[in-house]
Design an enzyme around this catalytic site. Structure first.
Site: not given
Ligand code: NAD
Length: 251
Positions: A140, A153
């Protein structure tokens, strides 16, 4: 349309946001996608949508070593190998340090970092036997810069980035390319849920957009496109932290 024809890709967290966009993009490029998610309904829905492609949904909570071992075994046994591991599943927690209890910090480390560690540990021998492989880990922008109320986080994503670099050095001569993507704010259910904590979610969202030099949040497809690029990038692209944040961290 066939950048990754018949490549076997294990993607975690395909039920929502970035992972769902990535599963679609990899399928459209001819890959065989083994998508893992905690959320059965979301995985089934995506499987329905991607029927014309080679998409295989596997339900699992990846927060334990046993679940990670089982997921890799299932993918490898069912599909015959793993060419790309894309660790994307993650959760966020927004809370003051003093309100972050042990269960919360342990859960965030189990999902965001330990699943990455265990899944890499399981796929490396498979990739070694194949003579090649690609690992893409999701850190991230908050592995690089910090934000109040995100201590657990930030620490979990810092661990992902540090681990990615160590792994890249350990396997630098094994023909296994290891890199991390560091997204900035991407418009997904995770990001929206963070705004909903505020009594005025719309104001909170506008304040978030104001931190973006490009004037908008990122889109899940934009991160999926970077993951596609990393999946068949030149061998020299190794051990990198690819920041994809519309300029936010250089502001
Ligand atoms: P999201 O919440 O929309 O999707 C995350 C998915 O991961 C969901 O489908 C959830 O069911 C699944 N998940 C959660 N815990 C789980 C587990 N224990 N086992 C299996 N699956 C699991 O999130 P997103 O925004 O698409 O984020 C995806 C990745 O990108 C994450 O690692 C997040 O930290 C990272 N990220 C996101 C952002 C942002 O702004 N959206 C920024 C930086 C990093």
């Amino acid at each position: 349309m066939n950048r990754l024809k018949n490549k076997i890709i294990l993607i975690t967290g395909i039920g929502s946001g970035i992972g769902r966009a990535a599963a679609r993009s990899f399928c459209q490029q001819g890959a065989i996608v083994f998508g893992v998610d905690l959320n059965q309904a979301a995985g089934d829905a995506l499987a329905g949508e991607l029927q014309e492609y080679s998409f295989h949904f596997y339900q699992a909570d990846l927060s334990t070593e046993a679940a990670c071992i089982a997921a890799v075994r299932e993918c490898s046994d069912r599909l015959g190998g793993i060419d790309v591991l894309y660790n994307n599943a993650g959760i966020s927690v927004i809370a003051p340090l003093l309100d972050t209890d042990a269960a919360t910090v342990e859960r965030i480390f189990a999902v965001n970092f330990l699943s990455v560690f265990y899944l890499c540990q399981q796929v490396i021998p498979i990739m070694q036997a194949q003579g090649e492989g690609v690992i893409i880990n999701t850190a991230s922008e908050l592995a690089i810069v910090a934000q109040p109320l995100y201590s657990a986080y930030c620490a979990s994503k810092g661990a992902v980035l540090s681990f990615t670099r160590a792994l890249a050095l350990e396997y630098a001569q094994a023909n296994i390319r290891v890199n991390a993507i560091c997204p900035g704010p991407i418009d997904t259910p995770m990001l929206q849920a963070e705004f909903e904590i505020d009594p005025d979610p719309d104001r909170s969202r506008q304040q978030g957009i104001a931190t973006m030099p490009i004037g908008r949040f990122g889109k899940p497809d934009e991160i999926a496109e970077v993951a596609l690029f990393l999946a068949d990038a030149p061998p020299l692209l190794h051990g990198a932290a690819i920041v994809v944040d519309g300029g936010k961290t250089i502001l």
